[in-house]
Design a protein around this motif. Structure first.
Motif, PDB file in Angstrom:
ATOM      1  N   ASN A 116       0.859  -1.176   0.000  1.00  0.00           N
ATOM      2  CA  ASN A 116       0.000   0.000   0.000  1.00  0.00           C
ATOM      3  C   ASN A 116       0.899   1.231   0.000  1.00  0.00           C
ATOM      4  OD1 ASN A 116      -2.588  -1.174  -0.026  1.00  0.00           O
ATOM      5  ND2 ASN A 116      -2.407  -1.681   2.146  1.00  0.00           N
ATOM      6  N   ARG A 168      -6.877  -3.385  -0.194  1.00  0.00           N
ATOM      7  CA  ARG A 168      -7.598  -2.133  -0.474  1.00  0.00           C
ATOM      8  C   ARG A 168      -8.110  -1.501   0.814  1.00  0.00           C
ATOM      9  NH1 ARG A 168     -12.935  -1.271  -1.934  1.00  0.00           N
ATOM     10  NH2 ARG A 168     -13.306  -3.430  -2.484  1.00  0.00           N
ATOM     11  N   ARG A 193      -4.951   0.802  -4.980  1.00  0.00           N
ATOM     12  CA  ARG A 193      -3.697   1.508  -5.237  1.00  0.00           C
ATOM     13  C   ARG A 193      -2.558   0.700  -4.621  1.00  0.00           C
ATOM     14  NH1 ARG A 193      -5.666   4.922  -8.967  1.00  0.00           N
ATOM     15  NH2 ARG A 193      -7.312   6.284  -8.175  1.00  0.00           N
ATOM     16  N   ARG A 195       1.641  -0.591  -4.940  1.00  0.00           N
ATOM     17  CA  ARG A 195       2.974  -0.343  -5.475  1.00  0.00           C
ATOM     18  C   ARG A 195       3.722  -1.676  -5.537  1.00  0.00           C
ATOM     19  NH1 ARG A 195       5.109   2.570  -1.245  1.00  0.00           N
ATOM     20  NH2 ARG A 195       6.280   0.755  -0.532  1.00  0.00           N
TER      21      ARG A 195
END
Length: 241
Positions: A116, A168, A193, A195
């Motif tokens: 995250n 999430r 989102r 990474r």
């Protein structure tokens, strides 16, 4: 007369071979831990995904109907060894123990550690020591086990879809995911989102077939070779990209 007898036996043999195929089916295992783009289940019924399309394409080349048997990942090896099914797709020898026939490599992917955005950037595997890491129940992570040993803190989800849902919601900062699944879920879920911090491994997944299958492995291999040669495997993957 001799020619007539020879023709009669030829017809008999052809009908006999066809009759052997009648009533046969190709049974594939469907791991319940898989989610889209690999698999979509309605209850225990596999209704969509790469695994379904690939398995059915193999069956079509062999002229056999395909049936799927859904089960937890941890039961796959025994079910395949016992001959409960003919095969399972999207696996690697590292994942399941047993003496199986393995197909040629078919589906490229990678195992990735995602984070995250607020989580510190990972530089190496040992950065995960004592940190809860999102994992899937029944999945093996030998590289992390080797690097962290008893300091590997698994946070299991029942399947990859639930693992992404936990990410999430911020339930865990890091997770180990499949690159195919990551790309798919990032595409369909704007709120996700993540990474990509580290690539654990790259692989090309295969299908494994039981040595107790009644379908000759050479016939299966020829069917798969034909699917690769005419681009059908790539077309299947393209539907989910």
């Amino acid at each position: 007369m001799a020619n007539g007898r020879k023709s009669w036996w030829l017809v008999f043999l052809m009908v006999g071979v066809s009759s052997l195929a009648w009533g046969q089916e190709l049974v594939f295992l469907a791991p319940k831990s898989q989610t889209m783009p690999l698999a979509d289940f309605q209850g225990d019924r596999l209704v969509d995904g790469i695994v379904k399309d690939l398995s059915e394409a193999i069956g079509a080349r062999l002229g056999l109907p395909v049936r799927f048997l859904a089960m937890p990942s941890k039961r796959l090896a025994k079910a395949l060894a016992d001959g409960e099914a003919d095969g399972v797709c999207y696996v690697l020898p590292l994942w399941i123990d047993g003496n199986f026939h393995w197909s040629r490599p078919l589906i490229p992917t990678a195992e990735v550690i995602v984070a995250n955005p607020p989580a510190p950037q990972l530089r190496q595997l040992t950065d995960l020591a004592e940190q809860p890491v999102g994992t899937v129940l029944g999945y093996r992570y030998p590289l992390i086990d080797a690097a962290l040993g008893e300091h590997f803190r698994r946070e299991d989800a029942l399947d990859m879809g639930l693992l992404f849902a936990k990410q999430r919601l911020g339930r865990t900062r890091y997770a180990i995911v499949d690159q195919l699944s990551l790309s798919y879920h990032m595409k369909i879920d704007p709120k996700l989102r993540l990474r990509s911090d580290l690539v654990l491994s790259r692989s090309v997944n295969r299908c494994a077939f039981s040595r107790n299958s009644k379908v000759p492995i050479k016939s299966i291999e020829r069917a798969i070779d034909a699917l690769v040669a005419d681009g059908e495997v790539e077309r299947i993957l393209g539907r989910y990209r």
